[in-house]
Design a protein around this motif. Sequence first.
Motif, PDB file in Angstrom:
ATOM      1  N   LEU A  18     -29.231   2.558  12.750  1.00 41.42           N
ATOM      2  CA  LEU A  18     -28.722   1.307  13.312  1.00 41.42           C
ATOM      3  C   LEU A  18     -27.213   1.362  13.498  1.00 41.42           C
ATOM      4  O   LEU A  18     -26.679   0.857  14.487  1.00 41.42           O
ATOM      5  CB  LEU A  18     -29.112   0.142  12.392  1.00 41.42           C
ATOM      6  N   GLU A  19     -26.515   1.988  12.554  1.00 36.30           N
ATOM      7  CA  GLU A  19     -25.059   2.110  12.659  1.00 36.30           C
ATOM      8  C   GLU A  19     -24.663   2.969  13.862  1.00 36.30           C
ATOM      9  O   GLU A  19     -23.687   2.669  14.561  1.00 36.30           O
ATOM     10  CB  GLU A  19     -24.493   2.699  11.362  1.00 36.30           C
ATOM     11  N   VAL A  20     -25.421   4.024  14.122  1.00 36.49           N
ATOM     12  CA  VAL A  20     -25.155   4.879  15.282  1.00 36.49           C
ATOM     13  C   VAL A  20     -25.378   4.094  16.571  1.00 36.49           C
ATOM     14  O   VAL A  20     -24.568   4.147  17.511  1.00 36.49           O
ATOM     15  CB  VAL A  20     -26.044   6.140  15.251  1.00 36.49           C
ATOM     16  N   ILE A  21     -26.480   3.341  16.628  1.00 36.44           N
ATOM     17  CA  ILE A  21     -26.779   2.540  17.811  1.00 36.44           C
ATOM     18  C   ILE A  21     -25.704   1.479  18.022  1.00 36.44           C
ATOM     19  O   ILE A  21     -25.262   1.235  19.155  1.00 36.44           O
ATOM     20  CB  ILE A  21     -28.168   1.889  17.670  1.00 36.44           C
ATOM     21  N   ALA A  22     -25.274   0.850  16.929  1.00 39.80           N
ATOM     22  CA  ALA A  22     -24.240  -0.184  17.033  1.00 39.80           C
ATOM     23  C   ALA A  22     -22.940   0.394  17.586  1.00 39.80           C
ATOM     24  O   ALA A  22     -22.266  -0.241  18.408  1.00 39.80           O
ATOM     25  CB  ALA A  22     -23.991  -0.807  15.654  1.00 39.80           C
ATOM     26  N   ASN A  23     -22.604   1.611  17.171  1.00 42.39           N
ATOM     27  CA  ASN A  23     -21.383   2.246  17.676  1.00 42.39           C
ATOM     28  C   ASN A  23     -21.509   2.577  19.157  1.00 42.39           C
ATOM     29  O   ASN A  23     -20.549   2.439  19.916  1.00 42.39           O
ATOM     30  CB  ASN A  23     -21.071   3.507  16.875  1.00 42.39           C
ATOM     31  N   ASN A  24     -22.706   2.994  19.573  1.00 43.85           N
ATOM     32  CA  ASN A  24     -22.935   3.256  20.999  1.00 43.85           C
ATOM     33  C   ASN A  24     -22.732   1.986  21.821  1.00 43.85           C
ATOM     34  O   ASN A  24     -22.047   1.999  22.856  1.00 43.85           O
ATOM     35  CB  ASN A  24     -24.352   3.784  21.221  1.00 43.85           C
ATOM     36  N   ILE A  25     -23.329   0.898  21.367  1.00 44.45           N
ATOM     37  CA  ILE A  25     -23.225  -0.354  22.118  1.00 44.45           C
ATOM     38  C   ILE A  25     -21.787  -0.865  22.112  1.00 44.45           C
ATOM     39  O   ILE A  25     -21.296  -1.387  23.121  1.00 44.45           O
ATOM     40  CB  ILE A  25     -24.188  -1.403  21.532  1.00 44.45           C
ATOM     41  N   ALA A  26     -21.075  -0.691  20.992  1.00 47.69           N
ATOM     42  CA  ALA A  26     -19.684  -1.132  20.916  1.00 47.69           C
ATOM     43  C   ALA A  26     -18.806  -0.386  21.910  1.00 47.69           C
ATOM     44  O   ALA A  26     -17.814  -0.924  22.410  1.00 47.69           O
ATOM     45  CB  ALA A  26     -19.150  -0.941  19.499  1.00 47.69           C
ATOM     46  N   PRO A 226     -27.610   0.881  28.302  1.00 38.70           N
ATOM     47  CA  PRO A 226     -27.888  -0.335  27.517  1.00 38.70           C
ATOM     48  C   PRO A 226     -29.374  -0.541  27.242  1.00 38.70           C
ATOM     49  O   PRO A 226     -29.750  -0.959  26.141  1.00 38.70           O
ATOM     50  CB  PRO A 226     -27.323  -1.456  28.396  1.00 38.70           C
ATOM     51  N   VAL A 227     -30.223  -0.256  28.231  1.00 39.32           N
ATOM     52  CA  VAL A 227     -31.664  -0.469  28.057  1.00 39.32           C
ATOM     53  C   VAL A 227     -32.210   0.429  26.956  1.00 39.32           C
ATOM     54  O   VAL A 227     -32.981  -0.007  26.087  1.00 39.32           O
ATOM     55  CB  VAL A 227     -32.411  -0.229  29.381  1.00 39.32           C
ATOM     56  N   LYS A 228     -31.799   1.695  26.966  1.00 37.98           N
ATOM     57  CA  LYS A 228     -32.287   2.629  25.946  1.00 37.98           C
ATOM     58  C   LYS A 228     -31.782   2.228  24.569  1.00 37.98           C
ATOM     59  O   LYS A 228     -32.512   2.339  23.571  1.00 37.98           O
ATOM     60  CB  LYS A 228     -31.848   4.050  26.291  1.00 37.98           C
ATOM     61  N   GLU A 229     -30.526   1.777  24.487  1.00 36.27           N
ATOM     62  CA  GLU A 229     -29.980   1.398  23.180  1.00 36.27           C
ATOM     63  C   GLU A 229     -30.726   0.200  22.603  1.00 36.27           C
ATOM     64  O   GLU A 229     -31.005   0.162  21.401  1.00 36.27           O
ATOM     65  CB  GLU A 229     -28.484   1.074  23.306  1.00 36.27           C
ATOM     66  N   ILE A 230     -31.064  -0.774  23.442  1.00 35.77           N
ATOM     67  CA  ILE A 230     -31.810  -1.934  22.959  1.00 35.77           C
ATOM     68  C   ILE A 230     -33.205  -1.510  22.509  1.00 35.77           C
ATOM     69  O   ILE A 230     -33.732  -1.984  21.491  1.00 35.77           O
ATOM     70  CB  ILE A 230     -31.887  -3.019  24.053  1.00 35.77           C
ATOM     71  N   THR A 231     -33.825  -0.594  23.258  1.00 33.55           N
ATOM     72  CA  THR A 231     -35.139  -0.082  22.869  1.00 33.55           C
ATOM     73  C   THR A 231     -35.067   0.628  21.526  1.00 33.55           C
ATOM     74  O   THR A 231     -35.920   0.420  20.647  1.00 33.55           O
ATOM     75  CB  THR A 231     -35.680   0.873  23.946  1.00 33.55           C
ATOM     76  N   ASP A 232     -34.035   1.489  21.356  1.00 32.07           N
ATOM     77  CA  ASP A 232     -33.861   2.193  20.085  1.00 32.07           C
ATOM     78  C   ASP A 232     -33.565   1.214  18.950  1.00 32.07           C
ATOM     79  O   ASP A 232     -33.989   1.429  17.805  1.00 32.07           O
ATOM     80  CB  ASP A 232     -32.721   3.208  20.203  1.00 32.07           C
ATOM     81  N   LEU A 233     -32.836   0.146  19.270  1.00 31.30           N
ATOM     82  CA  LEU A 233     -32.515  -0.862  18.262  1.00 31.30           C
ATOM     83  C   LEU A 233     -33.782  -1.545  17.752  1.00 31.30           C
ATOM     84  O   LEU A 233     -33.963  -1.719  16.535  1.00 31.30           O
ATOM     85  CB  LEU A 233     -31.565  -1.893  18.870  1.00 31.30           C
ATOM     86  N   SER A 235     -36.824  -0.327  17.853  1.00 25.05           N
ATOM     87  CA  SER A 235     -37.599   0.676  17.130  1.00 25.05           C
ATOM     88  C   SER A 235     -37.055   0.860  15.711  1.00 25.05           C
ATOM     89  O   SER A 235     -37.833   0.942  14.750  1.00 25.05           O
ATOM     90  CB  SER A 235     -37.564   2.006  17.887  1.00 25.05           C
ATOM     91  N   ALA A 236     -35.735   0.915  15.569  1.00 23.60           N
ATOM     92  CA  ALA A 236     -35.121   1.072  14.239  1.00 23.60           C
ATOM     93  C   ALA A 236     -35.408  -0.146  13.370  1.00 23.60           C
ATOM     94  O   ALA A 236     -35.683  -0.020  12.168  1.00 23.60           O
ATOM     95  CB  ALA A 236     -33.621   1.288  14.386  1.00 23.60           C
ATOM     96  N   GLN A 237     -35.348  -1.324  13.956  1.00 23.10           N
ATOM     97  CA  GLN A 237     -35.606  -2.553  13.210  1.00 23.10           C
ATOM     98  C   GLN A 237     -37.045  -2.586  12.701  1.00 23.10           C
ATOM     99  O   GLN A 237     -37.300  -2.938  11.542  1.00 23.10           O
ATOM    100  CB  GLN A 237     -35.329  -3.761  14.090  1.00 23.10           C
ATOM    101  N   ARG A 238     -37.995  -2.201  13.556  1.00 25.24           N
ATOM    102  CA  ARG A 238     -39.399  -2.195  13.151  1.00 25.24           C
ATOM    103  C   ARG A 238     -39.645  -1.144  12.055  1.00 25.24           C
ATOM    104  O   ARG A 238     -40.403  -1.397  11.104  1.00 25.24           O
ATOM    105  CB  ARG A 238     -40.298  -1.916  14.358  1.00 25.24           C
ATOM    106  N   ALA A 239     -39.037   0.011  12.184  1.00 25.30           N
ATOM    107  CA  ALA A 239     -39.203   1.052  11.168  1.00 25.30           C
ATOM    108  C   ALA A 239     -38.633   0.594   9.822  1.00 25.30           C
ATOM    109  O   ALA A 239     -39.209   0.858   8.763  1.00 25.30           O
ATOM    110  CB  ALA A 239     -38.524   2.343  11.618  1.00 25.30           C
ATOM    111  N   TYR A 240     -37.502  -0.107   9.865  1.00 22.68           N
ATOM    112  CA  TYR A 240     -36.898  -0.633   8.640  1.00 22.68           C
ATOM    113  C   TYR A 240     -37.833  -1.653   7.982  1.00 22.68           C
ATOM    114  O   TYR A 240     -38.041  -1.640   6.763  1.00 22.68           O
ATOM    115  CB  TYR A 240     -35.552  -1.276   8.970  1.00 22.68           C
ATOM    116  N   GLU A 241     -38.410  -2.517   8.799  1.00 24.67           N
ATOM    117  CA  GLU A 241     -39.325  -3.543   8.276  1.00 24.67           C
ATOM    118  C   GLU A 241     -40.562  -2.901   7.641  1.00 24.67           C
ATOM    119  O   GLU A 241     -41.036  -3.344   6.584  1.00 24.67           O
ATOM    120  CB  GLU A 241     -39.741  -4.489   9.391  1.00 24.67           C
ATOM    121  N   MET A 242     -41.101  -1.855   8.290  1.00 27.69           N
ATOM    122  CA  MET A 242     -42.296  -1.202   7.742  1.00 27.69           C
ATOM    123  C   MET A 242     -41.996  -0.542   6.403  1.00 27.69           C
ATOM    124  O   MET A 242     -42.813  -0.587   5.480  1.00 27.69           O
ATOM    125  CB  MET A 242     -42.824  -0.179   8.751  1.00 27.69           C
TER     126      MET A 242
END
Length: 262
Positions: A18-26, A226-233, A235-242
């Motif tokens: 998530l931190e990597v994705i956040a840096n990409n979006i930033a 942006p579309v890929k980053e949101i998709t990865d975001l 996916s990461a959120q769901r994996a964290y929840e599981m």
Amino acid sequence: MKALSIAATGMNAQQQNLEVIANNIANINTTGYKRARAEFSDLIYQTERAQGVPSRANQAIVPEGALIGLGVQTAAVRNLHIQGPLTQTGNDFDLALVGRGWFQIQTPDGQTAYTRAGAFNTNAQGQLVTLDGYTVVPGVTIPPNATSVDVSATGQVMVTIGNDTVPQQVGQLTITNFINEAGLEPQGDNLFKQTPASGDPIVGAPGDAGFGEIKQRYLEASNVDPVKEITDLISAQRAYEMNSKIIQAADEMASTVSKNLR
């Protein structure tokens, strides 16, 4: 119960993802930025039953064993050095690289850094510098009475002085390649540093075999999608929840066992 620690490594890995994705979006609007991607690998396995050995003395060979993995770890955060889209600026000192290559920059400590961000300008002495005032290597000095500046695709810097009709060359830009661009270490300020993993820089003129060309009055935009980053975001959120649900389930199972032992 190993499930608790295994799921904890999964949560930690997704947090780093998530931190990597956040840096990409930033950095979605950062000139020359290359998106990063977290790479993961599984941890060591604990053997509950070995395969390929006799089940008992002089008995048949066990065809399959029982090995329990102990989780996941972040193996690398890889910068993807893929060409970003070009943005026209109209500024004479904005230079974009089309293809492989890096501009060379001299930092205040005398070291050479490398960048894809060609948003250059001139300082009080007319030297070509970055937005932070770092000198471009090799040095190019623009005369104060220059009326126009043109940089060719091969890196020749030509200026027209005063009322002259014939431009004159005041410098030649070179760029560098690395055998392993992923091994470069990001330093911030759009700069990268050479490391033993990247190999030594290979210097050449723009347009040479294996080197990209320069496009004046353009900048290379970030290659973040942006579309890929949101998709990865997501996916990461769901994996964290599981992984968090696994911890919850393991805790409830341990609680059941504890109650039955009372």
